[in-house]
Write a protein that holds these residues in place. Structure first.
Motif, short mmCIF file in Angstrom:
data_model
loop_
_atom_site.label_atom_id
_atom_site.label_comp_id
_atom_site.label_asym_id
_atom_site.label_seq_id
_atom_site.Cartn_x
_atom_site.Cartn_y
_atom_site.Cartn_z
N ALA A 290 -45.71 52.79 -23.42
CA ALA A 290 -47.13 52.91 -23.73
C ALA A 290 -47.40 52.54 -25.19
O ALA A 290 -48.40 51.89 -25.50
CB ALA A 290 -47.61 54.34 -23.44
N GLN A 291 -46.50 52.97 -26.08
CA GLN A 291 -46.65 52.65 -27.49
C GLN A 291 -46.57 51.14 -27.73
O GLN A 291 -47.35 50.58 -28.51
CB GLN A 291 -45.56 53.36 -28.31
N LEU A 292 -45.66 50.47 -27.04
CA LEU A 292 -45.50 49.03 -27.19
C LEU A 292 -46.74 48.28 -26.72
O LEU A 292 -47.25 47.39 -27.40
CB LEU A 292 -44.27 48.56 -26.41
N TRP A 293 -47.25 48.65 -25.54
CA TRP A 293 -48.44 47.97 -25.02
C TRP A 293 -49.66 48.22 -25.91
O TRP A 293 -50.48 47.34 -26.13
CB TRP A 293 -48.75 48.44 -23.60
N GLU A 294 -49.77 49.45 -26.44
CA GLU A 294 -50.90 49.76 -27.30
C GLU A 294 -50.84 48.95 -28.59
O GLU A 294 -51.86 48.50 -29.11
CB GLU A 294 -50.91 51.26 -27.62
N THR A 295 -49.64 48.71 -29.08
CA THR A 295 -49.47 47.89 -30.28
C THR A 295 -49.97 46.47 -30.04
O THR A 295 -50.66 45.88 -30.86
CB THR A 295 -47.99 47.85 -30.70
N LEU A 296 -49.62 45.92 -28.87
CA LEU A 296 -50.06 44.56 -28.54
C LEU A 296 -51.56 44.49 -28.36
O LEU A 296 -52.20 43.49 -28.68
CB LEU A 296 -49.36 44.09 -27.26
N ARG A 297 -52.14 45.57 -27.85
CA ARG A 297 -53.58 45.59 -27.57
C ARG A 297 -54.41 45.47 -28.85
O ARG A 297 -55.49 44.89 -28.84
CB ARG A 297 -53.93 46.89 -26.84
N ARG B 251 -58.96 32.41 -27.10
CA ARG B 251 -60.16 32.83 -27.80
C ARG B 251 -60.08 32.34 -29.24
O ARG B 251 -59.01 32.20 -29.80
CB ARG B 251 -60.34 34.35 -27.77
N HIS B 252 -61.21 32.11 -29.84
CA HIS B 252 -61.25 31.66 -31.22
C HIS B 252 -61.15 32.86 -32.13
O HIS B 252 -61.80 33.87 -31.91
CB HIS B 252 -62.56 30.91 -31.46
N PRO B 253 -60.31 32.80 -33.22
CA PRO B 253 -59.53 31.64 -33.65
C PRO B 253 -58.08 31.72 -33.24
O PRO B 253 -57.28 30.92 -33.70
CB PRO B 253 -59.65 31.74 -35.18
N ARG B 254 -57.69 32.68 -32.41
CA ARG B 254 -56.29 32.90 -32.15
C ARG B 254 -56.01 32.83 -30.66
O ARG B 254 -56.83 33.20 -29.85
CB ARG B 254 -55.88 34.30 -32.67
N THR B 255 -54.84 32.34 -30.29
CA THR B 255 -54.41 32.33 -28.90
C THR B 255 -53.33 33.38 -28.72
O THR B 255 -52.36 33.40 -29.46
CB THR B 255 -53.85 30.96 -28.50
N VAL B 256 -53.50 34.26 -27.75
CA VAL B 256 -52.55 35.33 -27.53
C VAL B 256 -51.91 35.16 -26.18
O VAL B 256 -52.59 34.96 -25.18
CB VAL B 256 -53.26 36.71 -27.57
N ALA B 257 -50.58 35.19 -26.12
CA ALA B 257 -49.86 35.06 -24.86
C ALA B 257 -49.20 36.38 -24.54
O ALA B 257 -48.71 37.07 -25.42
CB ALA B 257 -48.82 33.97 -24.94
N GLU C 120 -56.26 44.22 -19.03
CA GLU C 120 -56.39 45.24 -20.06
C GLU C 120 -55.82 44.75 -21.39
O GLU C 120 -56.39 45.02 -22.46
CB GLU C 120 -55.68 46.52 -19.62
N LEU C 121 -54.70 44.06 -21.35
CA LEU C 121 -54.13 43.52 -22.57
C LEU C 121 -55.04 42.48 -23.21
O LEU C 121 -54.99 42.23 -24.41
CB LEU C 121 -52.75 42.90 -22.28
#
Length: 392
Positions: A24-31, A107-113, A375-376
């Motif tokens: 949960a901590q890892l996913w929240e960090t990415l979010r 999304r502008h200006p960054r692409t997140v994978a 969600e991410l």
């Protein structure tokens, strides 16, 4: 969270060593956007660690990314070096973890994978689609079909109808049928279904969810004519003396022998015919056009015909190959495809962000995985029975 501890979490996650609260901590960090630079640095460090995965060779990393990424259209902007590092890192982690699914929020200006992994199960009966259909014979008899059937189903004129256990129906023509004995069948694919059929002339058709194919049990006369609503991929048997024609709404698609995909859903504003091999002739009203491989004919609801060049055909036929594949797709387009395959009604609440998505998702993915991906990407959804509600 410090980059070092984040890198450790990533490594432990890949090896399935995290506790539930750590996941949960890892996913929240990415979010959270403010952690993106730390996440990117940790992923890049992992990518460059040959001891961790043996993929620090740039040539190998390029090969991995080439196998995974969707092929961009010429209209897409090139990825900057910073974005490349992030995308490559996420792609390699996806391979290392054995994942067959990835998704990209554009999304502008960054692409997140995001590399996708199984999410916590939800209390929902929603399942991915499978092989199922309803065959209606010429006399009105309806026969449910699924993956378990195997053997003879019925006889129509001189054609024997056989079902195979892999979700396929085959018409075996035993002789010549007089024109007056033409018998039409209909194959209906419900939402949450797919099916394959081999027609009496040997033409193979893959049918997507929420589709109908209306066709004769045996072809007679000077042409071979079928009617389609929904989406289908055709591999037409070559019979030069008998052109194959697909009737879609007010459009006629004529071929001699070729591979093409037709997307003609009632709730879509455009009918799309995409040619992979051979040649087809389109006719709608007084307009006509011929397609070359890689071109797509688009017919607007009002009847206007336009041709689009250099189409990403892999994206078009991804559904046939077991994937959803998106290229700068809006959330409404994503949800339409998901709703047909998972048999879900879709509703929207509030002001949904205007974002675009790209990437590939296995159609075998659970709805829990799909929800986790959204969600991410900061698109929130909830499941209420067979209804998916999209929220900001």
């Amino acid at each position: 969270m410090e980059p070092t501890s984040l890198a450790i979490l990533i490594k432990r996650y890949i090896h399935d060593e995290l506790q539930e609260e750590e996941v949960a901590q890892l996913w929240e960090t990415l979010r959270e956007d403010q952690h993106q630079e730390k996440w990117e640095a940790a992923m890049t460090a992992l990518l460059e660690d040959e001891a961790a995965h043996g993929l620090s060779d740039p040539a190998k990393m390029e090969q991995v990314w080439a196998r995974i990424q969707p092929r961009p259209s010429r209209s897409m902007q090139p990825i900057t070096s910073g974005k490349w590092r992030w995308l490559a890192a996420a792609a390699v982690v996806s391979v290392m973890a054995g994942a067959s699914t990835y998704f990209v929020l554009l999304r502008h200006p960054r692409t997140v994978a995001v590399a996708v992994h199984p999410a916590t199960p939800l209390p929902s009966p929603v399942k991915p689609g499978n092989n199922k259909a309803v065959l209606t014979l010429a006399n009105g008899t309806q026969i449910p079909l699924d993956s378990s059937g195997n053997g003879a189903v019925a006889v129509q004129g001189n054609s024997q109808i056989l079902q195979q256990s892999n979700g396929q129906l085959t018409y075996k023509n035993s002789g010549t049928t007089a024109a007056g004995q033409l018998q039409y069948n209909n194959l209906h694919i419900p939402r949450g279904g797919q099916f394959r059929i081999t027609l009496s002339d040997g033409t193979k058709v893959w049918l997507n969810a929420a589709s109908d194919l209306h066709y004769p049990a045996s072809f007679t006369g000077t042409d071979r004519r079928v009617e389609l609503t929904g989406e289908a991929y055709f591999e037409v048997a070559q019979l030069p003396a008998k052109p194959f024609k697909v009737i879609v709404h007010n459009t006629e698609i004529q071929v001699l022998g070729t591979n093409f995909n037709v997307k003609a859903y009632q709730d879509e504003p455009i009918t799309q015919t995409t040619l992979l091999e051979g040649a087809v002739k389109m006719k709608t009203g007084s307009q006509e056009a011929r397609l070359r491989p890689g071109q797509q004919a688009q017919v607007q609801a009002g009847g206007m015909l336009t041709i689009k060049d250099e189409v990403d055909v892999e994206e078009v036929v991804a559904w046939k190959n077991g994937y959803f594949q998106f290229n700068h797709e809006k959330i409404s387009g994503v949800m339409k495809q998901l709703s047909r395959w998972y048999n879900l009604e879709v509703s929207y609440q509030g002001n949904i962000p205007a974002r675009e998505f790209g990437g590939r998702i296995a159609r075998s993915s659970s709805i829990e995985e799909i929800i986790r991906i959204l969600e991410l990407s900061k698109i929130h959804v909830k499941i209420d029975n067979h209804k998916i509600i999209v929220m900001p």
